[in-house]
Write a protein that holds these residues in place. Structure first.
Motif, PDB file in Angstrom:
ATOM      1  N   TRP A  86      -6.928  28.173  16.070  1.00 36.21           N
ATOM      2  CA  TRP A  86      -5.599  28.761  16.261  1.00 36.21           C
ATOM      3  C   TRP A  86      -4.585  27.625  16.335  1.00 36.21           C
ATOM      4  O   TRP A  86      -4.771  26.663  17.079  1.00 36.21           O
ATOM      5  CB  TRP A  86      -5.522  29.545  17.570  1.00 36.21           C
ATOM      6  CG  TRP A  86      -6.186  30.890  17.574  1.00 36.21           C
ATOM      7  CD1 TRP A  86      -7.382  31.228  17.004  1.00 36.21           C
ATOM      8  CD2 TRP A  86      -5.707  32.078  18.212  1.00 36.21           C
ATOM      9  NE1 TRP A  86      -7.682  32.544  17.244  1.00 36.21           N
ATOM     10  CE2 TRP A  86      -6.659  33.091  17.991  1.00 36.21           C
ATOM     11  CE3 TRP A  86      -4.572  32.379  18.963  1.00 36.21           C
ATOM     12  CZ2 TRP A  86      -6.506  34.391  18.478  1.00 36.21           C
ATOM     13  CZ3 TRP A  86      -4.407  33.675  19.453  1.00 36.21           C
ATOM     14  CH2 TRP A  86      -5.364  34.669  19.201  1.00 36.21           C
ATOM     15  N   ASP A  87      -3.501  27.749  15.573  1.00 38.34           N
ATOM     16  CA  ASP A  87      -2.352  26.862  15.750  1.00 38.34           C
ATOM     17  C   ASP A  87      -1.337  27.642  16.571  1.00 38.34           C
ATOM     18  O   ASP A  87      -0.737  28.603  16.096  1.00 38.34           O
ATOM     19  CB  ASP A  87      -1.754  26.447  14.398  1.00 38.34           C
ATOM     20  CG  ASP A  87      -0.693  25.366  14.560  1.00 38.34           C
ATOM     21  OD1 ASP A  87      -0.071  25.299  15.641  1.00 38.34           O
ATOM     22  OD2 ASP A  87      -0.470  24.603  13.602  1.00 38.34           O
ATOM     23  N   ASN A  88      -1.146  27.210  17.797  1.00 38.98           N
ATOM     24  CA  ASN A  88      -0.361  27.974  18.762  1.00 38.98           C
ATOM     25  C   ASN A  88       1.129  27.646  18.787  1.00 38.98           C
ATOM     26  O   ASN A  88       1.828  28.032  19.720  1.00 38.98           O
ATOM     27  CB  ASN A  88      -0.952  27.764  20.167  1.00 38.98           C
ATOM     28  CG  ASN A  88      -2.332  28.379  20.293  1.00 38.98           C
ATOM     29  OD1 ASN A  88      -2.495  29.587  20.305  1.00 38.98           O
ATOM     30  ND2 ASN A  88      -3.349  27.531  20.375  1.00 38.98           N
ATOM     31  N   ARG A 118       0.505  31.171  15.726  1.00 37.78           N
ATOM     32  CA  ARG A 118       1.559  31.779  16.548  1.00 37.78           C
ATOM     33  C   ARG A 118       2.886  31.242  16.027  1.00 37.78           C
ATOM     34  O   ARG A 118       3.197  30.064  16.174  1.00 37.78           O
ATOM     35  CB  ARG A 118       1.358  31.438  18.025  1.00 37.78           C
ATOM     36  CG  ARG A 118       2.381  32.098  18.957  1.00 37.78           C
ATOM     37  CD  ARG A 118       1.996  31.931  20.413  1.00 37.78           C
ATOM     38  NE  ARG A 118       2.117  30.551  20.884  1.00 37.78           N
ATOM     39  CZ  ARG A 118       3.194  30.062  21.492  1.00 37.78           C
ATOM     40  NH1 ARG A 118       4.259  30.812  21.690  1.00 37.78           N
ATOM     41  NH2 ARG A 118       3.202  28.814  21.907  1.00 37.78           N
ATOM     42  N   ASP A 119       3.655  32.112  15.402  1.00 42.28           N
ATOM     43  CA  ASP A 119       4.955  31.754  14.837  1.00 42.28           C
ATOM     44  C   ASP A 119       5.995  31.807  15.951  1.00 42.28           C
ATOM     45  O   ASP A 119       6.355  32.878  16.431  1.00 42.28           O
ATOM     46  CB  ASP A 119       5.311  32.735  13.717  1.00 42.28           C
ATOM     47  CG  ASP A 119       6.744  32.597  13.244  1.00 42.28           C
ATOM     48  OD1 ASP A 119       7.229  31.454  13.190  1.00 42.28           O
ATOM     49  OD2 ASP A 119       7.378  33.629  12.947  1.00 42.28           O
ATOM     50  N   ALA A 120       6.490  30.623  16.355  1.00 38.74           N
ATOM     51  CA  ALA A 120       7.356  30.526  17.529  1.00 38.74           C
ATOM     52  C   ALA A 120       8.833  30.616  17.183  1.00 38.74           C
ATOM     53  O   ALA A 120       9.654  29.860  17.686  1.00 38.74           O
ATOM     54  CB  ALA A 120       7.062  29.231  18.280  1.00 38.74           C
ATOM     55  N   GLY A 121       9.178  31.543  16.330  1.00 38.05           N
ATOM     56  CA  GLY A 121      10.582  31.854  16.095  1.00 38.05           C
ATOM     57  C   GLY A 121      11.139  31.295  14.812  1.00 38.05           C
ATOM     58  O   GLY A 121      10.915  30.139  14.466  1.00 38.05           O
ATOM     59  N   TYR A 146       0.783  35.951  14.705  1.00 37.14           N
ATOM     60  CA  TYR A 146       1.452  36.536  15.867  1.00 37.14           C
ATOM     61  C   TYR A 146       2.840  35.893  15.932  1.00 37.14           C
ATOM     62  O   TYR A 146       2.959  34.667  15.917  1.00 37.14           O
ATOM     63  CB  TYR A 146       0.682  36.270  17.154  1.00 37.14           C
ATOM     64  CG  TYR A 146      -0.649  36.991  17.197  1.00 37.14           C
ATOM     65  CD1 TYR A 146      -0.715  38.380  17.258  1.00 37.14           C
ATOM     66  CD2 TYR A 146      -1.848  36.282  17.157  1.00 37.14           C
ATOM     67  CE1 TYR A 146      -1.928  39.049  17.278  1.00 37.14           C
ATOM     68  CE2 TYR A 146      -3.076  36.944  17.184  1.00 37.14           C
ATOM     69  CZ  TYR A 146      -3.100  38.322  17.242  1.00 37.14           C
ATOM     70  OH  TYR A 146      -4.310  38.986  17.259  1.00 37.14           O
ATOM     71  N   THR A 147       3.868  36.705  15.985  1.00 28.91           N
ATOM     72  CA  THR A 147       5.225  36.164  15.869  1.00 28.91           C
ATOM     73  C   THR A 147       6.153  36.631  16.972  1.00 28.91           C
ATOM     74  O   THR A 147       6.011  37.745  17.489  1.00 28.91           O
ATOM     75  CB  THR A 147       5.836  36.535  14.498  1.00 28.91           C
ATOM     76  OG1 THR A 147       7.126  35.931  14.363  1.00 28.91           O
ATOM     77  CG2 THR A 147       5.984  38.048  14.345  1.00 28.91           C
TER      78      THR A 147
END
Length: 471
Positions: A86-88, A118-121, A146-147
Motif C-alpha cells: 500500500w502506498d499511503n 491512498r490518494d491524499a487530495g 481510496y481517495t
C-alpha cells in the motif's frame, strides 16, 4: 444371477467416482510452496494458498496431497509472499490537461507490487472516482484507490479544487459534499485555513464518524489538533512542533504574523525537548493517531540544488505535463539562500531521527511516497520502495518498515477485516518476491508476480506493462 454379478461392481464404481467428483473443490488460483511472511510476527511458513472469487478461501501447509480443481496453479517455490503493498500517500492532480497522464501512472503502481493507494487530495475527483469503478470491475489495470477527493482549506488555497471553509455553514457544506461523493476519508490542508475553522472541521468530522488526515496550520498546537480528533498527521513538520518546548511561543508568533512557516522551523527544531517529545508520543499512541513521515520525498526536495535527476530511470515514464510541473520546486530550491538550503538539509536529517523515535515509542507509522504531479522526481510506484528503504536506513527493522505499508494502511482506513494480512476470507491482493525482504528491504523490488483479487500479473507481463509506458 450372472447379470447381477457384473451390475453391482459397476454401480459401486460409478457411486465412488461420483462422490469423488462432488468432493473435488474448485478454485480460481492455487499458489503452491510459497514462503508466507506474517507481518505481525515476522514468522515465515511454507504454505499453499487457495483463491476463489478474489479472496483467500483456504490456507494449507505445503506438501499435502489434497485434490482440487484450479483455473491457474502457480508454483511459488523459492518466493516470499506478502500482502500487496500500500502506498499511503499519493496524489492524482494537475487539472484537466493532466487527466490522461495521471491515468497512465496507474500501471506503475502494479508493476511495483502496489495493489492499493491512498490518494491524499487533488483536483481530478470525478476521474479518480471513475478509475476506482473500472479497477474494481477489472476493466482497468491499476491499484485499488481510496481517495479523499478535494482537500479542505481556507479561501484561495494553494491547491486547485480545494473546498474553502471559513464559517460553520461552509464546514457543513464541505463535509456534506464529501459524503455525497462517497470519499474514503477527509484531507485537511493548511495553506489558508484559519486555526478556528480547522479545529471546528475536525470536530465535525469526528461527530460524523469520518476518517481524517491532514497538515496542520501552525496557528494551532498539535495537542489541539489531536484532541479535536485527527486520525493521521501527514508529514513531520507538525509532529516536530508538538515536540518542541517553545511550541506555545512559536504558535503565538505565527498568530501575530511575526514569522512564517519556514522561519518557524529552526526555532522549533532547536526547541526540541525529549520530555516534551515523549509526552507527545504518548498522546499520539493513546489517541491512535497515525503519522506519515514521507522521508523519501523530504530528502528528494532537500537536495534538489545538488542532485541532477536527468538520468533517473523512472523519468521516462512521466508525461511531459507532469515533468513540467516539477519546475516550481526546482526553481525554489535553486533560488533559495544558502541558509535556507542548509536549514532544509538539517531538517531532513532531524526528521530521520524523529521517525525512529516515533517508532520506538509505539506510534503507528504509514509508508507514503507523496508521489504525483508537482512533487519533483518522486515517482509513482518506485518511491514507495524508496520510502521503506529510508525507514530502515534510520534504524527501523525491515519488518517494522513493511508493517507501515499494507498492515497499518488497512488498519488506518478500517479495512483490516479485508486487507493487511494473508488470512482466510481476506482479499487476495498479494505480491510474490524472489528474495526475502526481512533480510534486505531492497528485496521488495524483486517482484516475481502480483495478484490483485483474481487477476495475475507475472514478471513478463509486468515488464511489458512498464515498457508500454515509456514516453
Amino acid at each position: 444371477m450372472k447379470l447381477q454379478k457384473y451390475i453391482l461392481p459397476i454401480l459401486a464404481y460409478f457411486i465412488l467416482t461420483s462422490c469423488n467428483t462432488i468432493a473435488l473443490e474448485s478454485y480460481d488460483i492455487v499458489i503452491q510452496n510459497g514462503q508466507i511472511i506474517d507481518l505481525v510476527t515476522g514468522k515465515i511458513t511454507n504454505q499453499d494458498l487457495y483463491i476463489r472469487d478474489g479472496k483467500i478461501a483456504k490456507i494449507e501447509s505445503s506438501g499435502g496431497e489434497g485434490r482440487f480443481k484450479a483455473d491457474k496453479i502457480i508454483d511459488a517455490s523459492a518466493t516470499y509472499i506478502l500482502p500487496g503493498f500500500w502506498d499511503n500517500h499519493t496524489h492524482f492532480r494537475g487539472g484537466d490537461s493532466l487527466i490522461s497522464e495521471n491515468k497512465n501512472l496507474l500501471p506503475l503502481f502494479l508493476a511495483n507490487g502496489i495493489t492499493t493507494v491512498r490518494d491524499a487530495g487533488g483536483d481530478l475527483t470525478s476521474s479518480v472516482m471513475q478509475w476506482k469503478k473500472e479497477i474494481a470491475a477489472g476493466s482497468l489495470d491499476g491499484p485499488t484507490i481510496y481517495t479523499s477527493g478535494p482537500k479542505i482549506d481556507g479561501p484561495d488555497g494553494t491547491w486547485a479544487g480545494s473546498l474553502e471553509v471559513v464559517t460553520d455553514e461552509d464546514i457543513t457544506k464541505a463535509l456534506d459534499s464529501l459524503e455525497s461523493l462517497q470519499t474514503d476519508f477527509v484531507k485537511l490542508y493548511d495553506s489558508r485555513i484559519s486555526g478556528e475553522a480547522y479545529l471546528k472541521t475536525l470536530k465535525e468530522t469526528d461527530k460524523r464518524g469520518l476518517i481524517t488526515s491532514g497538515h496542520m496550520p501552525f496557528t494551532v498546537t498539535l495537542k489541539e489538533t489531536v484532541d479535536a480528533g485527527i486520525d493521521a498527521v501527514e508529514h513531520l513538520y507538525y509532529i516536530m512542533k508538538g515536540c518542541s518546548a517553545v511550541e506555545t511561543e512559536v504558535t503565538q508568533m505565527l498568530k501575530n504574523k511575526e514569522i512564517g512557516f519556514w522561519e518557524a522551523m529552526p526555532l522549533l527544531m532547536e526547541g526540541y525537548q525529549t520530555s516534551t517529545a515523549q509526552n507527545t508520543f504518548s498522546l499520539l499512541k493513546n489517541k491512535n493517531v497515525y503519522v506519515v513521515p514521507t522521508l523519501h520525498i523530504g530528502k528528494n526536495l532537500s537536495y534538489l540544488d545538488e542532485v541532477n535527476h536527468k538520468d533517473d530511470p523512472y523519468l521516462k515514464y512521466m508525461g511531459k505535463g507532469i515533468i513540467k510541473s516539477y519546475k516550481g520546486r526546482i526553481k525554489g530550491a535553486l533560488n533559495a539562500s544558502e541558509k535556507a538550503r542548509k536549514d532544509r538539509k538539517e531538517l531532513d536529517r532531524f526528521f530521520g531521527t524523529l521517525t525512529k523515535s516515533l517508532n520506538d515509542a509505539g506510534v503507528k507509522l504509514l509508508a507514503g511516497s507523496d508521489s504525483g504531479a508537482y512533487n519533483s522526481y518522486t515517482y509513482p510506484g518506485i518511491s514507495l520502495h524508496k520510502e521503506l528503504q529510508a525507514m530502515v536506513q534510520i534504524g527501523m527493522t525491515p519488518l517494522e518498515a513493511l508493517r507501515t505499508s499494507a498492515y497499518n494502511g488497512a488498519h488506518y482506513l478500517k479495512k483490516d477485516k479485508a486487507y493487511g494480512t494473508i488470512a482466510l476470507g481476506k482479499q487476495a491482493d498479494l505480491v510474490l518476491l524472489d528474495a526475502n525482504p526481512l533480510e534486505d528491504i531492497k528485496n521488495t523490488q524483486r517482484i516475481n508476480t502480483v495478484i490483485q483479487s483474481s487477476k495475475i500479473y507475472n514478471k513478463e507481463q509486468l515488464t511489458t506493462m512498464l515498457k508500454s509506458l515509456i514516453k
